[in-house]
Design a protein around this motif. Structure first.
Motif, PDB file in Angstrom:
ATOM      1  N   LEU A 106       0.820  -1.214   0.000  1.00  0.00           N
ATOM      2  CA  LEU A 106       0.000   0.000   0.000  1.00  0.00           C
ATOM      3  C   LEU A 106       0.856   1.267   0.000  1.00  0.00           C
ATOM      4  O   LEU A 106       0.345   2.365  -0.240  1.00  0.00           O
ATOM      5  CB  LEU A 106      -0.919   0.031   1.242  1.00  0.00           C
ATOM      6  N   CYS A 107       2.146   1.116   0.294  1.00  0.00           N
ATOM      7  CA  CYS A 107       3.006   2.290   0.493  1.00  0.00           C
ATOM      8  C   CYS A 107       2.955   3.291  -0.665  1.00  0.00           C
ATOM      9  O   CYS A 107       2.821   4.494  -0.398  1.00  0.00           O
ATOM     10  CB  CYS A 107       4.452   1.874   0.728  1.00  0.00           C
ATOM     11  N   PRO A 108       3.090   2.844  -1.946  1.00  0.00           N
ATOM     12  CA  PRO A 108       3.122   3.844  -3.022  1.00  0.00           C
ATOM     13  C   PRO A 108       1.840   4.674  -3.085  1.00  0.00           C
ATOM     14  O   PRO A 108       1.901   5.884  -3.292  1.00  0.00           O
ATOM     15  CB  PRO A 108       3.297   2.990  -4.283  1.00  0.00           C
ATOM     16  N   ASN A 127      -3.417  -4.742   7.589  1.00  0.00           N
ATOM     17  CA  ASN A 127      -3.579  -3.632   8.541  1.00  0.00           C
ATOM     18  C   ASN A 127      -2.307  -2.795   8.415  1.00  0.00           C
ATOM     19  O   ASN A 127      -1.289  -3.100   8.986  1.00  0.00           O
ATOM     20  CB  ASN A 127      -3.725  -4.211   9.970  1.00  0.00           C
ATOM     21  N   ASP A 128      -2.419  -1.747   7.624  1.00  0.00           N
ATOM     22  CA  ASP A 128      -1.213  -1.001   7.274  1.00  0.00           C
ATOM     23  C   ASP A 128      -1.330   0.452   7.728  1.00  0.00           C
ATOM     24  O   ASP A 128      -2.440   0.968   7.914  1.00  0.00           O
ATOM     25  CB  ASP A 128      -1.036  -1.048   5.748  1.00  0.00           C
ATOM     26  N   ALA A 129      -0.214   1.085   7.900  1.00  0.00           N
ATOM     27  CA  ALA A 129      -0.209   2.531   8.162  1.00  0.00           C
ATOM     28  C   ALA A 129       1.159   3.078   7.817  1.00  0.00           C
ATOM     29  O   ALA A 129       2.170   2.368   7.878  1.00  0.00           O
ATOM     30  CB  ALA A 129      -0.531   2.838   9.612  1.00  0.00           C
ATOM     31  N   HIS A 130       1.162   4.334   7.407  1.00  0.00           N
ATOM     32  CA  HIS A 130       2.413   5.033   7.121  1.00  0.00           C
ATOM     33  C   HIS A 130       2.410   6.336   7.882  1.00  0.00           C
ATOM     34  O   HIS A 130       1.447   7.098   7.807  1.00  0.00           O
ATOM     35  CB  HIS A 130       2.566   5.255   5.617  1.00  0.00           C
ATOM     36  N   ILE A 131       3.474   6.560   8.621  1.00  0.00           N
ATOM     37  CA  ILE A 131       3.594   7.797   9.383  1.00  0.00           C
ATOM     38  C   ILE A 131       4.642   8.654   8.675  1.00  0.00           C
ATOM     39  O   ILE A 131       5.785   8.218   8.483  1.00  0.00           O
ATOM     40  CB  ILE A 131       4.022   7.508  10.831  1.00  0.00           C
ATOM     41  N   PHE A 157      13.213  -4.224   1.211  1.00  0.00           N
ATOM     42  CA  PHE A 157      14.229  -3.790   0.236  1.00  0.00           C
ATOM     43  C   PHE A 157      14.602  -2.324   0.435  1.00  0.00           C
ATOM     44  O   PHE A 157      15.671  -1.882   0.059  1.00  0.00           O
ATOM     45  CB  PHE A 157      13.787  -4.074  -1.204  1.00  0.00           C
ATOM     46  N   TYR A 158      13.699  -1.552   1.096  1.00  0.00           N
ATOM     47  CA  TYR A 158      13.950  -0.122   1.260  1.00  0.00           C
ATOM     48  C   TYR A 158      14.418   0.265   2.654  1.00  0.00           C
ATOM     49  O   TYR A 158      14.712   1.428   2.908  1.00  0.00           O
ATOM     50  CB  TYR A 158      12.671   0.664   0.932  1.00  0.00           C
ATOM     51  N   GLY A 159      14.469  -0.697   3.600  1.00  0.00           N
ATOM     52  CA  GLY A 159      14.931  -0.312   4.933  1.00  0.00           C
ATOM     53  C   GLY A 159      14.835  -1.437   5.949  1.00  0.00           C
ATOM     54  O   GLY A 159      14.177  -2.453   5.703  1.00  0.00           O
ATOM     55  N   VAL A 216       7.512   6.004   8.276  1.00  0.00           N
ATOM     56  CA  VAL A 216       7.533   4.836   9.161  1.00  0.00           C
ATOM     57  C   VAL A 216       6.374   3.954   8.720  1.00  0.00           C
ATOM     58  O   VAL A 216       5.226   4.389   8.713  1.00  0.00           O
ATOM     59  CB  VAL A 216       7.365   5.241  10.645  1.00  0.00           C
ATOM     60  N   HIS A 217       6.702   2.749   8.267  1.00  0.00           N
ATOM     61  CA  HIS A 217       5.658   1.799   7.890  1.00  0.00           C
ATOM     62  C   HIS A 217       5.393   0.941   9.122  1.00  0.00           C
ATOM     63  O   HIS A 217       6.351   0.455   9.730  1.00  0.00           O
ATOM     64  CB  HIS A 217       6.093   0.829   6.794  1.00  0.00           C
ATOM     65  N   ARG A 218       4.145   0.730   9.480  1.00  0.00           N
ATOM     66  CA  ARG A 218       3.905  -0.137  10.625  1.00  0.00           C
ATOM     67  C   ARG A 218       2.598  -0.906  10.484  1.00  0.00           C
ATOM     68  O   ARG A 218       1.647  -0.454   9.866  1.00  0.00           O
ATOM     69  CB  ARG A 218       3.957   0.610  11.957  1.00  0.00           C
TER      70      ARG A 218
HETATM   71 ZN   LIG Z   1       4.450   0.425   3.649  1.00  0.00          ZN
END
Ligand SMILES: [Zn+2]
Length: 438
Positions: free
Chosen positions: A122-124, A171-175, A252-254, A301-303
């Motif tokens: 979901l990040c992009p 269950n995703d979230a980006h801060i 791959f990104y962190g 921050v992906h969590r």
């Molecule tokens: Zn993410």
């Protein structure tokens, strides 16, 4: 308090909760067998491997879990969004998924001159939602959450049950925050995970700092990796949680903090995760306006608190052997009229339960003797018996899952106390400290 011993071996406290004997029989069993037996989920070859569907009882468990997570996120200052499960191929070229993750992605679909892809994360989408508006430093940390679909092109040989699936609800979230805010946000996420595990009765979890390993699947940028690894290490060290480090397990990104749980066969998998990402903000050219009036780059921050709902429910099925905490149970109360004569009282009680958002079901005398019906409902947290004597005075006799039987209580008291315990998202079934007459 939950006592893990069989009821007969309980060291004392009679108010502790015990799961029924079935727990000992089934706790270590495969969630796939229990899922079918308890009618929680199933698959159909015509839908395809790795694409389970949820039956009403499974959907009730999933819905309770999703609502718990959304409410916890709202309280922690997250705002929810919805975003589509498809995106153009270019989106994943920018995010880096196309070059680092395409083995796990479905092949693109041709739509005229365009190619669209089922998203692998979901990040992009969230990065684009952030980018769609300008942001001041005063808005940060900006916490964006979504329980959304993503897809993984797993090979059919490894698919099974709810743990290896091709369609995932995450269950995703980006801060989006400043570098100075990362540690606090990561700590806040770990605290949400701790509370969720307490509510879900997940007692055995291991924390892991997942670092890059040899091989070319990671994005470049030694300074970025050094900074994010230092931040997560500091968060873990200060949390006092025991943890181990594992090379080759980073995104791959962190790097990331992974919370590992084991299934009945001892196989470990990641349930929850907290990741620090300097890479995608760069790739998507994200920025915020600082106090100095200039543009600055935020950190992502992906969590995930409970990971994918598929894996979380699979783990809960195995962990509890189907005897879920009351707030998660597909049926929370089974109402047992002793004879036909008490059926109207049972129906009235079921309506009151529905009005209080409690999931109740009537098991009438047509389903066998009272003893047989109690046995059949052994996984239901609350068994409410209504006999002629109870019906006459508006009382019920409550049996708790595990066999404890309470003295008759006014039906209204039982519903108020069960409602309070369910609403508190705990794992205990009864609280003797609460006075019977509220
Ligand atoms: Zn993410």
């Amino acid at each position: 308090m939950f006592c893990p011993k069989p009821r007969g071996e309980c060291p004392g406290a009679s108010s502790w909760d015990h799961s029924p004997d079935v727990r000992e029989e089934t706790a270590m069993h495969d969630h796939r067998r229990l899922g079918r037996e308890l009618e929680l989920f199933d698959t159909d070859p015509l839908i395809g491997a790795g694409l389970p569907y949820w039956l009403p009882d499974g959907a009730a468990v999933r819905h309770a879990l999703e609502e718990y997570v959304r409410a916890a996120e709202r309280r922690a200052g997250y705002r929810h969004v919805y975003s589509p499960v498809l995106g153009k191929r270019e989106l994943y070229e920018i995010s880096g998924h196309w070059s680092h993750y395409s083995d796990d992605m479905f092949p693109p679909m041709e739509l005229g001159a365009e190619q669209v892809v089922l998203r692998p994360s979901l990040c992009p989408h969230h990065a684009l939602i952030y980018r769609s508006r300008s942001h001041s430093y005063r808005e940060l940390p900006l916490r964006m959450a979504e329980l959304g679909g993503m897809y993984r092109s797993e090979l059919s040989g490894v698919l099974g049950g709810l743990t290896r699936v091709r369609a995932i609800q995450l269950n995703d979230a980006h801060i989006f925050c400043t570098p100075d805010q990362v540690a606090d946000e990561a700590r806040g996420a770990l605290e949400m995970i701790r509370r969720a595990y307490e509510a879900l009765g997940i007692t055995r979890a291991r924390y892991r700092l997942s670092l890059p390993g040899p091989g070319g699947k990671y994005v470049a940028g030694p300074e970025m990796w050094r900074r994010s690894t230092a931040l997560l290490t500091e968060v873990l060290d200060r949390s006092g949680l025991p943890y181990e480090t594992a090379e080759g397990e980073a995104a791959f990104y962190g790097p990331k903090i992974d919370v590992q749980v084991a299934d009945g066969a001892g196989r470990e998998s990641t349930l929850s995760t907290v990741q620090v990402d300097f890479h995608q903000p760069e790739r998507f050219d994200l920025h915020y306006i600082g106090a100095d009036g200039a543009k600055h780059r935020p950190v992502m921050v992906h969590r995930s608190v409970v990971g994918s709902v598929e894996r979380a429910v699979a783990h809960l099925i195995e962990q509890h052997g189907g005897a879920f905490p009351a707030w998660l149970a597909p049926v929370q109360l089974v109402i047992l009229p002793v004879s036909e004569a008490e059926l109207p009282d049972a129906e009235a009680l079921a309506r009151r339960c529905a009005g209080l958002d409690l999931r109740a079901e009537i098991a009438g005398p047509e389903r066998g003797s009272l003893g047989a019906r109690v046995r059949e409902a052994r996984l239901v947290p609350y068994q409410v018996v209504i006999g002629a004597r109870e019906a006459a005075v508006g009382e019920v006799t409550l049996r708790l899952r595990g066999g404890r039987r309470l003295d008759p209580l006014p039906a209204a008291d039982v519903l108020a106390r069960v409602g309070a315990l369910v609403g508190a998202h705990g794992t205990r079934l009864w609280d003797d400290a609460v006075p019977a007459k509220a």
